[in-house]
Structure formats: C-alpha cells, structure tokens
Design a protein around this motif. Structure first.
Motif, PDB file in Angstrom:
ATOM      1  N   ALA A 214      13.840 -31.909 -77.285  1.00  0.00           N
ATOM      2  CA  ALA A 214      13.314 -30.795 -76.710  1.00  0.00           C
ATOM      3  C   ALA A 214      14.243 -29.325 -77.239  1.00  0.00           C
ATOM      4  O   ALA A 214      15.323 -29.556 -77.456  1.00  0.00           O
ATOM      5  N   ASN A 215      13.342 -28.454 -77.393  1.00  0.00           N
ATOM      6  CA  ASN A 215      14.011 -27.107 -77.629  1.00  0.00           C
ATOM      7  C   ASN A 215      13.436 -26.063 -76.694  1.00  0.00           C
ATOM      8  O   ASN A 215      12.308 -25.651 -76.731  1.00  0.00           O
ATOM      9  N   VAL A 216      14.136 -25.686 -75.787  1.00  0.00           N
ATOM     10  CA  VAL A 216      13.656 -24.718 -74.750  1.00  0.00           C
ATOM     11  C   VAL A 216      13.752 -23.385 -75.219  1.00  0.00           C
ATOM     12  O   VAL A 216      15.094 -22.924 -75.413  1.00  0.00           O
ATOM     13  N   ASN A 217      12.764 -22.498 -74.737  1.00  0.00           N
ATOM     14  CA  ASN A 217      12.926 -21.036 -74.697  1.00  0.00           C
ATOM     15  C   ASN A 217      12.581 -20.398 -73.499  1.00  0.00           C
ATOM     16  O   ASN A 217      11.397 -20.200 -73.001  1.00  0.00           O
ATOM     17  N   GLU A 218      13.490 -20.261 -72.463  1.00  0.00           N
ATOM     18  CA  GLU A 218      13.334 -19.729 -71.120  1.00  0.00           C
ATOM     19  C   GLU A 218      12.967 -18.320 -71.164  1.00  0.00           C
ATOM     20  O   GLU A 218      11.894 -18.086 -70.394  1.00  0.00           O
ATOM     21  N   ALA A 219      13.326 -17.572 -72.063  1.00  0.00           N
ATOM     22  CA  ALA A 219      13.096 -16.290 -72.128  1.00  0.00           C
ATOM     23  C   ALA A 219      11.449 -15.915 -72.347  1.00  0.00           C
ATOM     24  O   ALA A 219      10.687 -15.111 -71.865  1.00  0.00           O
ATOM     25  N   GLU A 220      10.830 -16.600 -73.198  1.00  0.00           N
ATOM     26  CA  GLU A 220       9.539 -16.595 -73.486  1.00  0.00           C
ATOM     27  C   GLU A 220       8.730 -17.942 -72.782  1.00  0.00           C
ATOM     28  O   GLU A 220       7.409 -18.025 -72.958  1.00  0.00           O
ATOM     29  N   ASP A 221       9.212 -18.735 -71.756  1.00  0.00           N
ATOM     30  CA  ASP A 221       8.849 -19.404 -70.804  1.00  0.00           C
ATOM     31  C   ASP A 221       7.988 -20.634 -71.723  1.00  0.00           C
ATOM     32  O   ASP A 221       6.742 -21.161 -71.055  1.00  0.00           O
ATOM     33  N   TYR A 222       8.599 -21.378 -72.367  1.00  0.00           N
ATOM     34  CA  TYR A 222       7.923 -22.723 -73.301  1.00  0.00           C
ATOM     35  C   TYR A 222       9.288 -23.542 -73.385  1.00  0.00           C
ATOM     36  O   TYR A 222      10.155 -23.074 -73.698  1.00  0.00           O
ATOM     37  N   ALA A 223       8.759 -24.618 -74.076  1.00  0.00           N
ATOM     38  CA  ALA A 223       9.670 -25.608 -74.489  1.00  0.00           C
ATOM     39  C   ALA A 223       8.790 -26.128 -75.826  1.00  0.00           C
ATOM     40  O   ALA A 223       7.669 -26.481 -75.550  1.00  0.00           O
ATOM     41  N   GLU A 224       9.304 -26.509 -76.817  1.00  0.00           N
ATOM     42  CA  GLU A 224       8.863 -27.412 -77.742  1.00  0.00           C
ATOM     43  C   GLU A 224       9.254 -28.756 -77.531  1.00  0.00           C
ATOM     44  O   GLU A 224      10.691 -29.054 -77.571  1.00  0.00           O
ATOM     45  N   TYR A 225       8.597 -29.920 -77.846  1.00  0.00           N
ATOM     46  CA  TYR A 225       8.972 -31.414 -77.763  1.00  0.00           C
ATOM     47  C   TYR A 225       8.524 -31.985 -78.986  1.00  0.00           C
ATOM     48  O   TYR A 225       7.160 -31.744 -79.358  1.00  0.00           O
ATOM     49  N   THR A 226       9.359 -32.767 -79.556  1.00  0.00           N
ATOM     50  CA  THR A 226       8.948 -33.457 -80.683  1.00  0.00           C
ATOM     51  C   THR A 226       9.323 -35.335 -80.656  1.00  0.00           C
ATOM     52  O   THR A 226      10.509 -35.472 -80.103  1.00  0.00           O
ATOM     53  N   GLY A 227       8.533 -35.984 -81.158  1.00  0.00           N
ATOM     54  CA  GLY A 227       8.600 -37.225 -81.023  1.00  0.00           C
ATOM     55  C   GLY A 227       8.746 -37.928 -82.327  1.00  0.00           C
ATOM     56  O   GLY A 227       7.831 -37.638 -83.252  1.00  0.00           O
ATOM     57  N   TYR A 228       9.515 -38.909 -82.476  1.00  0.00           N
ATOM     58  CA  TYR A 228       9.591 -39.754 -83.576  1.00  0.00           C
ATOM     59  C   TYR A 228       9.968 -41.118 -83.384  1.00  0.00           C
ATOM     60  O   TYR A 228      10.251 -41.407 -82.056  1.00  0.00           O
ATOM     61  N   TRP A 229       9.491 -41.984 -84.328  1.00  0.00           N
ATOM     62  CA  TRP A 229       9.602 -43.541 -84.016  1.00  0.00           C
ATOM     63  C   TRP A 229      10.201 -43.948 -85.385  1.00  0.00           C
ATOM     64  O   TRP A 229      10.269 -43.339 -86.523  1.00  0.00           O
ATOM     65  N   GLY A 230      10.735 -45.353 -85.093  1.00  0.00           N
ATOM     66  CA  GLY A 230      11.189 -45.989 -86.618  1.00  0.00           C
ATOM     67  C   GLY A 230      11.555 -47.347 -86.420  1.00  0.00           C
ATOM     68  O   GLY A 230      11.286 -47.779 -85.138  1.00  0.00           O
ATOM     69  N   THR A 231      11.701 -48.055 -87.417  1.00  0.00           N
ATOM     70  CA  THR A 231      12.099 -49.603 -87.228  1.00  0.00           C
ATOM     71  C   THR A 231      13.532 -49.991 -87.615  1.00  0.00           C
ATOM     72  O   THR A 231      13.897 -51.405 -87.364  1.00  0.00           O
ATOM     73  N   ASP A 232      14.398 -49.001 -87.894  1.00  0.00           N
ATOM     74  CA  ASP A 232      15.906 -49.257 -87.885  1.00  0.00           C
ATOM     75  C   ASP A 232      17.011 -48.598 -87.207  1.00  0.00           C
ATOM     76  O   ASP A 232      17.919 -48.942 -87.382  1.00  0.00           O
ATOM     77  N   GLY A 233      16.399 -47.714 -86.304  1.00  0.00           N
ATOM     78  CA  GLY A 233      17.394 -46.802 -85.568  1.00  0.00           C
ATOM     79  C   GLY A 233      17.976 -45.566 -86.477  1.00  0.00           C
ATOM     80  O   GLY A 233      18.809 -44.985 -85.898  1.00  0.00           O
ATOM     81  N   GLN A 234      17.631 -45.550 -87.660  1.00  0.00           N
ATOM     82  CA  GLN A 234      18.243 -44.497 -88.613  1.00  0.00           C
ATOM     83  C   GLN A 234      17.202 -43.715 -89.350  1.00  0.00           C
ATOM     84  O   GLN A 234      17.318 -42.523 -89.337  1.00  0.00           O
ATOM     85  N   THR A 235      16.225 -44.242 -89.703  1.00  0.00           N
ATOM     86  CA  THR A 235      15.044 -43.478 -90.365  1.00  0.00           C
ATOM     87  C   THR A 235      13.998 -43.230 -89.313  1.00  0.00           C
ATOM     88  O   THR A 235      13.603 -44.077 -88.753  1.00  0.00           O
ATOM     89  N   TRP A 236      13.425 -41.975 -89.121  1.00  0.00           N
ATOM     90  CA  TRP A 236      12.713 -41.598 -88.343  1.00  0.00           C
ATOM     91  C   TRP A 236      11.630 -40.767 -88.845  1.00  0.00           C
ATOM     92  O   TRP A 236      11.748 -39.995 -89.830  1.00  0.00           O
ATOM     93  N   ASN A 237      10.331 -41.138 -88.176  1.00  0.00           N
ATOM     94  CA  ASN A 237       9.056 -40.819 -88.728  1.00  0.00           C
ATOM     95  C   ASN A 237       8.301 -40.051 -87.642  1.00  0.00           C
ATOM     96  O   ASN A 237       8.344 -40.423 -86.380  1.00  0.00           O
ATOM     97  N   LEU A 238       8.087 -38.807 -87.940  1.00  0.00           N
ATOM     98  CA  LEU A 238       7.506 -37.787 -87.176  1.00  0.00           C
ATOM     99  C   LEU A 238       6.174 -38.314 -86.647  1.00  0.00           C
ATOM    100  O   LEU A 238       5.144 -38.912 -87.320  1.00  0.00           O
TER     101      LEU A 238
END
Length: 254
Positions: free
Chosen positions: A133-157
C-alpha cells in the motif's frame, strides 16, 4: 481529516459473504505500537486431494481488499487480487497489470475492481502472496499492488489499483477459506504460513498469534470445520466440508 473506517468495509464484506457461502477466517496479531502496515506477505499450501472446485483460499486480506487463489472449474484455476470501493460510489482505477492478467469490475459482495491470472497452481505446492500500500492522505487516495510467486523471493505482478477516497493502509490483516459453491461432500483444507508484515517505516513483524472466526453455523453441514495454529512452523490450518472423520485433523466441531 477524519477517515472513514475500513473496519466497516471488512465487516460488511464478511456479512455479505455469510449470506452466500460458508467460510473460516484467521485474523493476524498486530502489535499495538506497530504503526501503519504498508506490506503483507504470506503463503498457502493446499493438501493434495483437498482442492475441490468452487473454493477460495484467501491469503492477504485487509480493510478494503484481498488477494488469494481459487479453483474455479475443472479446467481453470486463478490468482486473484481485488479492491472494494468505499460503498458510496468512489472510483477504483487500474494503474498497471501483469502479463495475461484480466482486469475488470465486480459486484455481489460490495463493488470495486478485480484482477486475476489464470494459473494452474497445484495442490501440494506453496504459493506466495504479497500486497503493498502507498497512501496519499493529502489527495485522499491509496494505491494497492498485488504480487504472487512460487518461491517467496521472485515476485510477479498481478495489478496495481488507485482507490480514490480511501487513504487507508493495510488494516486488520486476515485470511480465509471459503466454499462459494453448493457441494459440501469434499474436504477443503489449507495451510497458511510465511506471515510477514512491514510498516511504513520499514520495520518487519512476524505474527505468531491469530484470532479465528467463521460464518454462522445454522445446520449440521456448517459444523464440519476446523481452525488451529500449527505450532511447528507457525502455520495456520483451516478446513471446511467433507466427512468429519477425514482430513489432516479431526474437526473441532462435528
């Protein structure tokens, strides 16, 4: 600026889910002085033979979204990442998404934006999930990003979304196991583990205690469930459905 409570969003979504499906939930322990949660990581491993269709294993849930995996049909499995709107028509806009990821809207248990990747995950393997999560309270929004992977080290968007009028960090982290179909005969199980939360200052915490809840039990079928912390490895085990004398552990209620 007063903020709307994302706890209300969680409660509303779970109440809606109760009317549609049976589910069990694990709520992560968060230290009172931990601050704003900026990232959640965890994993799910489904025992072989315990992955019938119409099952959702949700790994990283928070006040206004969740991420996990489903067995949708005999020919399709998915990795999912969804963000609700604020219940009053706020926009949830996609920013970017990974290769072969489908992005759209959803309804039925609240409304918002969802993304999914058709991926043939296998019972017995460990699948890893990560939400930031990346929150911008001044502009009243947040950006949320999700990733997944198979080894806990390499992340796929999977995807990133901007949620307007929802400047929230990742509050009330939890996971669940849900039967969103009608077949009650087959066991649904999952081991949830590799829990990590990171606050907005970069501090890490590994939760080792969990609170368990479940949908209302109003017939004998809904009594076949179990939730427990497996001390070895600090995994959470959850189960619903199937014969009461089968599965990794005897159900707590039958």
């Amino acid at each position: 600026m007063p903020l709307k409570s994302p706890i209300t969003v969680v409660a509303t979504s779970l109440l809606a889910a109760q009317a549609l499906a049976v589910s069990v939930h694990n709520w992560w322990d968060v230290p009172s002085d931990f601050g704003n949660i900026a990232e959640l990581q965890s994993s799910i491993r489904v025992p072989q033979g315990s992955d019938p269709i119409k099952t959702y294993w949700m790994a990283n849930g928070f006040g206004n979204g969740y991420m996990g995996m489903q067995h949708n049909s005999d020919t399709e499995r998915r990795i999912l990442f969804s963000i609700w709107d604020d219940g009053q028509g706020s926009k949830v806009e996609p920013i970017r998404h990974g290769d072969n990821v489908t992005v759209g809207t959803f309804g039925g248990e609240g409304e918002g934006a969802q993304s999914y990747l058709v991926y043939d995950w296998k019972a017995g393997d460990t699948v890893y999930f990560r939400v930031q999560a990346n929150v911008n309270e001044a502009e009243d929004y947040a950006e949320y990003t999700g990733y997944w992977g198979t080894d806990g080290q390499t992340w796929n968007l999977i995807a990133s979304f901007r949620a307007e009028k929802q400047p929230y960090w990742l509050l009330e982290p939890y996971g669940f196991l849900e039967n969103y179909g009608s077949d009650q005969s087959e066991i649904r199980e999952g081991y949830y583990g590799n829990f990590v939360m990171i606050n907005s200052n970069g501090q890490h915490h590994t939760p080792e205690n969990f609170q368990f809840t479940h949908t209302d039990i109003f017939n004998e079928y809904r009594e076949v469930w179990d939730q427990r912390l497996v001390e070895q490895g600090k995994e959470v085990y959850m189960r619903i459905d199937g014969p009461a004398d089968q599965g990794a552990y005897p159900p707590a209620h039958h």
